[in-house]
Design a protein around this motif. Structure first.
Motif, short mmCIF file in Angstrom:
data_model
loop_
_atom_site.label_atom_id
_atom_site.label_comp_id
_atom_site.label_asym_id
_atom_site.label_seq_id
_atom_site.Cartn_x
_atom_site.Cartn_y
_atom_site.Cartn_z
N TRP A 138 -75.99 19.78 -10.38
CA TRP A 138 -75.54 19.80 -8.99
C TRP A 138 -74.61 20.99 -8.77
N PRO A 139 -74.75 21.70 -7.64
CA PRO A 139 -73.88 22.85 -7.38
C PRO A 139 -72.45 22.44 -7.04
N VAL A 168 -68.43 26.46 -5.56
CA VAL A 168 -69.87 26.21 -5.65
C VAL A 168 -70.33 26.71 -7.01
N LYS A 169 -71.00 25.87 -7.77
CA LYS A 169 -71.42 26.22 -9.13
C LYS A 169 -72.91 26.56 -9.18
N LEU A 199 -86.17 29.82 -7.77
CA LEU A 199 -84.93 30.38 -7.23
C LEU A 199 -84.09 29.23 -6.70
N SER A 200 -82.78 29.46 -6.63
CA SER A 200 -81.91 28.53 -5.91
C SER A 200 -81.06 29.36 -4.94
N THR A 217 -74.29 31.44 -15.68
CA THR A 217 -74.69 30.27 -16.46
C THR A 217 -74.50 29.02 -15.62
N ARG A 218 -75.22 27.99 -15.97
CA ARG A 218 -75.12 26.72 -15.24
C ARG A 218 -73.67 26.25 -15.24
N GLY A 219 -73.19 25.89 -14.04
CA GLY A 219 -71.83 25.42 -13.91
C GLY A 219 -70.81 26.51 -13.62
#
Length: 257
Positions: A138-139, A168-169, A199-200, A217-219
């Motif tokens: 989750w962002p 926002v992650k 894509l996001s 990276t994620r997060g």
């Protein structure tokens, strides 16, 4: 409240995924092509494939791909122009006889299709997330202000409430391919490319923390909430796109505890 410029992000996605590299006329009158189609070009319609277009125009698939700078898997997008005549005006080479292919058996309905057909939110499933090859997160945490609707061009993502300044992650590892405010309706926007298909996008930010070309990276924090106001707080607009087409993020994001 800011409205979502769906066509704007659609074009941006196409360009970022490496759309037509030939010297085709630039879109006018909006993000999709408007007006008569120039000689030697074809206006791509929803459902078209490069193979079908090549067959209709008597051109070999690889030849057509070469004229348009496309690489396998030859993705094309509705609303864009495709060159169907040689750049120098010479006769087009004829395609070889098509190979016989086995009949396609209709696949069973997926959780994503079921959710779109009924309009009922479904719990995230392992199928789409696993198939994406991306480890999603989750962002940000917050209540949902809006859910995805495949048939509504103003609901091509989800909107999450949060306080102004909330970080926002990045939803997954990837590379920032857009960071700016040039796409009308998205405000300050970040787009991250995760692989060749996915894509996001993160819109309505008051501040952007990463630049185009950055690896994330994620997060990792990429922006701060605080541009679009909702009755219950500020909003993050979040999209996941597969091959340029918006999909329901709730089918990819992990369940919330």
């Amino acid at each position: 409240m800011l409205s979502v410029g769906v066509y704007g992000l659609g074009l941006c996605v196409i360009l970022l995924l490496g759309g037509c590299a030939s010297k085709a006329p630039a879109p006018v009158g909006g993000w999709d092509w408007v007006g008569p189609v120039p000689d030697g070009y074809y206006l791509i319609r929803r459902g078209d494939t490069l193979s079908e277009v090549a067959t209709r125009h008597g051109v070999g698939l690889r030849t057509l791909a070469g004229w348009n700078g496309l690489e396998s898997p030859y993705s094309i997008y509705a609303g864009r122009l495709l060159r169907v005549a040689p750049p120098d005006g010479s006769p087009a080479p004829q395609p070889s006889a098509p190979r016989r292919t086995p009949a396609v058996v209709a696949a069973p309905a997926t959780p994503e299709r079921a959710a779109q057909a009924t309009g009922t939110p479904k719990a995230p499933q392992a199928g789409p997330a696993a198939a994406s090859g991306v480890s999603w997160a989750w962002p940000l945490q917050g209540s949902l202000a809006q859910r995805f609707s495949a048939g509504d061009r103003t609901r091509q993502g989800i909107r999450i409430r949060a306080r102004a300044g909330t970080q926002v992650k990045a939803a997954a590892d990837g590379q920032v391919v857009y960071s700016g405010s040039g796409l009308e309706g998205y405000g300050n926007l970040i787009i991250i490319k995760h692989n060749d298909k996915y894509l996001s996008a993160y819109g309505f930010n008051r501040r952007l923390l990463v630049a185009e070309g950055d690896r994330v990276t994620r997060g990792q924090a990429v922006a701060e909430v605080g541009q679009a106001v909702d009755g219950g707080g500020y909003l993050l607009h979040f999209e996941i796109r597969r091959d340029g087409t918006a999909v329901d993020p709730l089918l990819y994001l992990p369940p919330r505890s």
